[in-house]
Design a protein around this motif. Structure first.
Motif, mmCIF file in Angstrom:
data_model
loop_
_atom_site.group_PDB
_atom_site.id
_atom_site.type_symbol
_atom_site.label_atom_id
_atom_site.label_comp_id
_atom_site.label_asym_id
_atom_site.label_seq_id
_atom_site.Cartn_x
_atom_site.Cartn_y
_atom_site.Cartn_z
ATOM 1 N N SER A 111 -17.620 -20.802 -26.425
ATOM 2 C CA SER A 111 -17.760 -20.197 -25.102
ATOM 3 C C SER A 111 -17.982 -18.692 -25.204
ATOM 4 C CB SER A 111 -16.513 -20.485 -24.263
ATOM 5 O OG SER A 111 -16.602 -19.880 -22.995
ATOM 6 N N LEU A 112 -17.238 -18.032 -26.079
ATOM 7 C CA LEU A 112 -17.426 -16.589 -26.271
ATOM 8 C C LEU A 112 -18.813 -16.290 -26.824
ATOM 9 C CD1 LEU A 112 -13.939 -15.520 -27.697
ATOM 10 C CD2 LEU A 112 -14.903 -14.927 -25.469
ATOM 11 N N ARG A 113 -19.288 -17.129 -27.763
ATOM 12 C CA ARG A 113 -20.651 -16.943 -28.285
ATOM 13 C C ARG A 113 -21.678 -17.102 -27.163
ATOM 14 N NH1 ARG A 113 -18.716 -19.848 -32.828
ATOM 15 N NH2 ARG A 113 -19.580 -21.790 -31.980
ATOM 16 N N ASN A 114 -21.472 -18.132 -26.343
ATOM 17 C CA ASN A 114 -22.379 -18.329 -25.212
ATOM 18 C C ASN A 114 -22.462 -17.081 -24.347
ATOM 19 O OD1 ASN A 114 -23.008 -20.997 -25.857
ATOM 20 N ND2 ASN A 114 -21.452 -21.866 -24.503
ATOM 21 N N LYS A 115 -21.299 -16.521 -24.024
ATOM 22 C CA LYS A 115 -21.244 -15.399 -23.087
ATOM 23 C C LYS A 115 -21.786 -14.111 -23.690
ATOM 24 C CE LYS A 115 -17.290 -17.063 -20.335
ATOM 25 N NZ LYS A 115 -16.982 -18.338 -21.002
ATOM 26 N N PHE A 116 -21.366 -13.786 -24.922
ATOM 27 C CA PHE A 116 -21.659 -12.466 -25.468
ATOM 28 C C PHE A 116 -22.976 -12.411 -26.249
ATOM 29 C CE2 PHE A 116 -17.163 -12.072 -24.543
ATOM 30 C CZ PHE A 116 -17.090 -10.787 -24.030
ATOM 31 N N PHE A 117 -23.412 -13.514 -26.844
ATOM 32 C CA PHE A 117 -24.647 -13.496 -27.615
ATOM 33 C C PHE A 117 -25.876 -13.897 -26.792
ATOM 34 C CE2 PHE A 117 -22.358 -14.335 -31.924
ATOM 35 C CZ PHE A 117 -21.796 -13.074 -31.844
ATOM 36 N N PHE A 118 -25.675 -14.697 -25.751
ATOM 37 C CA PHE A 118 -26.818 -15.206 -24.997
ATOM 38 C C PHE A 118 -26.796 -14.750 -23.525
ATOM 39 C CE2 PHE A 118 -25.809 -18.413 -28.298
ATOM 40 C CZ PHE A 118 -26.936 -18.244 -29.095
ATOM 41 N N LEU A 119 -25.691 -15.053 -22.836
ATOM 42 C CA LEU A 119 -25.675 -14.856 -21.389
ATOM 43 C C LEU A 119 -25.585 -13.395 -20.988
ATOM 44 C CD1 LEU A 119 -23.327 -17.844 -20.479
ATOM 45 C CD2 LEU A 119 -25.818 -17.732 -20.246
ATOM 46 N N LEU A 120 -24.740 -12.618 -21.654
ATOM 47 C CA LEU A 120 -24.601 -11.201 -21.296
ATOM 48 C C LEU A 120 -25.899 -10.430 -21.530
ATOM 49 C CD1 LEU A 120 -22.989 -8.791 -20.337
ATOM 50 C CD2 LEU A 120 -21.971 -8.594 -22.607
ATOM 51 N N PRO A 121 -26.513 -10.525 -22.732
ATOM 52 C CA PRO A 121 -27.800 -9.833 -22.897
ATOM 53 C C PRO A 121 -28.865 -10.331 -21.919
ATOM 54 C CG PRO A 121 -26.913 -10.491 -25.029
ATOM 55 C CD PRO A 121 -26.072 -11.164 -23.984
ATOM 56 N N GLY A 122 -28.901 -11.645 -21.706
ATOM 57 C CA GLY A 122 -29.883 -12.195 -20.772
ATOM 58 C C GLY A 122 -29.671 -11.688 -19.361
ATOM 59 N N ALA A 123 -28.412 -11.585 -18.945
ATOM 60 C CA ALA A 123 -28.105 -11.089 -17.597
ATOM 61 C C ALA A 123 -28.531 -9.636 -17.436
ATOM 62 C CB ALA A 123 -26.606 -11.240 -17.323
ATOM 63 N N LEU A 124 -28.298 -8.819 -18.462
ATOM 64 C CA LEU A 124 -28.668 -7.410 -18.381
ATOM 65 C C LEU A 124 -30.188 -7.230 -18.360
ATOM 66 C CD1 LEU A 124 -26.018 -5.836 -20.789
ATOM 67 C CD2 LEU A 124 -25.999 -5.879 -18.283
ATOM 68 N N VAL A 125 -30.896 -8.029 -19.155
ATOM 69 C CA VAL A 125 -32.365 -7.973 -19.143
ATOM 70 C C VAL A 125 -32.887 -8.381 -17.768
ATOM 71 C CG1 VAL A 125 -34.450 -9.039 -20.065
ATOM 72 C CG2 VAL A 125 -32.650 -8.310 -21.628
ATOM 73 N N LEU A 126 -32.279 -9.451 -17.229
ATOM 74 C CA LEU A 126 -32.688 -9.919 -15.901
ATOM 75 C C LEU A 126 -32.438 -8.848 -14.851
ATOM 76 C CD1 LEU A 126 -33.733 -12.544 -14.501
ATOM 77 C CD2 LEU A 126 -31.350 -13.065 -13.982
ATOM 78 N N SER A 127 -31.289 -8.203 -14.927
ATOM 79 C CA SER A 127 -30.944 -7.163 -13.954
ATOM 80 C C SER A 127 -31.889 -5.977 -14.055
ATOM 81 C CB SER A 127 -29.505 -6.700 -14.173
ATOM 82 O OG SER A 127 -29.160 -5.656 -13.297
ATOM 83 N N ALA A 128 -32.289 -5.638 -15.288
ATOM 84 C CA ALA A 128 -33.131 -4.456 -15.491
ATOM 85 C C ALA A 128 -34.590 -4.706 -15.121
ATOM 86 C CB ALA A 128 -33.030 -4.000 -16.943
ATOM 87 N N PHE A 129 -35.108 -5.907 -15.428
ATOM 88 C CA PHE A 129 -36.550 -6.131 -15.292
ATOM 89 C C PHE A 129 -36.940 -7.155 -14.226
ATOM 90 C CE2 PHE A 129 -35.838 -4.771 -19.716
ATOM 91 C CZ PHE A 129 -36.641 -3.650 -19.739
ATOM 92 N N ALA A 130 -36.020 -8.035 -13.843
ATOM 93 C CA ALA A 130 -36.368 -9.056 -12.852
ATOM 94 C C ALA A 130 -35.179 -9.379 -11.964
ATOM 95 C CB ALA A 130 -36.878 -10.320 -13.557
ATOM 96 N N PRO A 131 -34.649 -8.389 -11.233
ATOM 97 C CA PRO A 131 -33.476 -8.653 -10.389
ATOM 98 C C PRO A 131 -33.741 -9.706 -9.317
ATOM 99 C CG PRO A 131 -34.448 -6.497 -9.892
ATOM 100 C CD PRO A 131 -35.112 -6.992 -11.140
ATOM 101 N N TRP A 132 -35.017 -9.875 -8.946
ATOM 102 C CA TRP A 132 -35.373 -10.896 -7.959
ATOM 103 C C TRP A 132 -35.091 -12.309 -8.469
ATOM 104 C CZ3 TRP A 132 -38.716 -14.050 -10.406
ATOM 105 C CH2 TRP A 132 -39.477 -13.502 -11.440
ATOM 106 N N GLY A 133 -34.916 -12.455 -9.800
ATOM 107 C CA GLY A 133 -34.713 -13.780 -10.375
ATOM 108 C C GLY A 133 -33.272 -14.262 -10.351
ATOM 109 N N VAL A 134 -32.336 -13.387 -9.948
ATOM 110 C CA VAL A 134 -30.915 -13.777 -9.977
ATOM 111 C C VAL A 134 -30.641 -14.929 -9.017
ATOM 112 C CG1 VAL A 134 -28.554 -13.008 -9.537
ATOM 113 C CG2 VAL A 134 -30.149 -11.491 -10.717
#
Length: 311
Positions: free
Chosen positions: A71-94
């Motif tokens: 679960s920690l790997r899911n959150k910190f290696f995949f979901l957290l970076p993905g969320a930040l990229v989404l927020s920075a470049f495609a906030p409309w996709g949330v």
């Protein structure tokens, strides 16, 4: 020299104040964002113990630990970076991402309800029964981590939607804090649940009648607790998934269904003395109905469409 040192100390103090303010922002944002994800957390806590049940007592906590690390790997290696990229470049996709996850939760819950009424137990699948204990443990852990990826994705997306207007550093700190605290909380409770029967057996051996009675009660009551958790988890999936869909429709100005659900909730909240409870219950029920209406067609497609098979 002295004046330079004083100036340096002033600068350090200023930086410390800024850092403290940032930490306060992160904590406040994390608290606000985490509270919005409580429904998915309930679902995660209710679903996970089933993956550790059925194994020998000495394997239960190691299995929970493996799932928690996944679960920690899911959150910190995949979901957290993905969320930040989404927020920075495609906030409309949330919002669309949230709605997709909500639809998946509706599908999962509806499928569980159908299985309960048709008495189909996926644990009895021939492929699973053919596995040895080591392979079965690996498969259960992998399945739990895959499920956690979906649920954690929902938690992070809900949290992201609530801190999307903050600076990127605050978003990162808040999401990391939410992810860490929720993982510790969920899997701490899961570990306690799966060991509760062993705690009961230990207490039942005590000389004290009170402790022995409590221990026997725990042993006898745990199957009922697990059944209750299954019901709570399924209900949480429905009302959380349906609620995400309702809010998403409102976001896209498709307001017929949201207005209907909110109207029923407003009507129920008029009950004297318990209006807050009945209003919330009506909102949750309305969201769950929407969840069923979304989940049922998906289940039908996954089960009956040629070449498709539900997991």
């Amino acid at each position: 020299m002295a004046s330079g040192l004083v100036a340096l100390l002033d600068d350090v103090a200023g930086i410390a104040k800024i850092a403290a303010a940032s930490l306060d922002d992160m904590s406040a944002a994390a608290g606000k964002a985490g509270s919005k994800a409580v429904g998915v957390v309930v679902d995660d806590t209710a679903v996970t113990p089933g993956y550790a049940m059925g194994f020998t007592p000495d394997r239960e906590l190691p299995i929970v630990w493996k799932i928690a690390l996944g679960s920690l790997r899911n959150k910190f290696f995949f979901l957290l970076p993905g969320a930040l990229v989404l927020s920075a470049f495609a906030p409309w996709g949330v919002t669309p991402l949230l709605m997709m996850g909500g639809a998946y939760l509706c599908f999962e819950a509806t499928e569980k309800i159908i299985e309960a009424f048709t008495h189909h137990d996926p644990v009895d699948e021939p492929d699973e029964l053919a596995l040895g204990s080591v392979d079965l443990e690996k498969e259960k852990v992998a399945g739990a981590i895959r499920t956690d990826l979906i649920l954690s994705g929902e938690i992070m997306a809900i949290a992201l939607a609530d801190v999307a207007d903050r600076p990127l550093a605050v978003q990162a700190g808040a999401l990391a804090l939410v992810g860490l605290l929720i993982t510790i909380g969920v899997y701490g409770v899961v570990a306690l649940i799966v060991k509760m029967d062993d705690i009961g057996l230990h207490l039942a051996e005590r000389k004290s009648r009170l402790m022995a009675g409590l221990g026997r009660g725990l042993v006898k009551g745990m199957p009922k607790v697990m059944e209750l958790l299954t019901v709570v988890g399924t209900a949480a999936m429905l009302w959380v998934g349906g609620g995400i869909i309702v809010h998403g429709l409102e976001h896209f100005r498709l307001e017929t269904v949201p207005h209907l659900v909110e109207g029923v909730s407003h009507w129920a909240s008029a009950v004297p003395g318990i209006g807050a409870v009945t209003g919330w219950a009506a909102m949750a029920t309305g969201s769950a109905v929407v969840g069923l209406l979304i989940g049922a067609p998906i289940v039908a497609v996954m089960h009956f469409w040629p070449g498709k098979k539900a997991h």
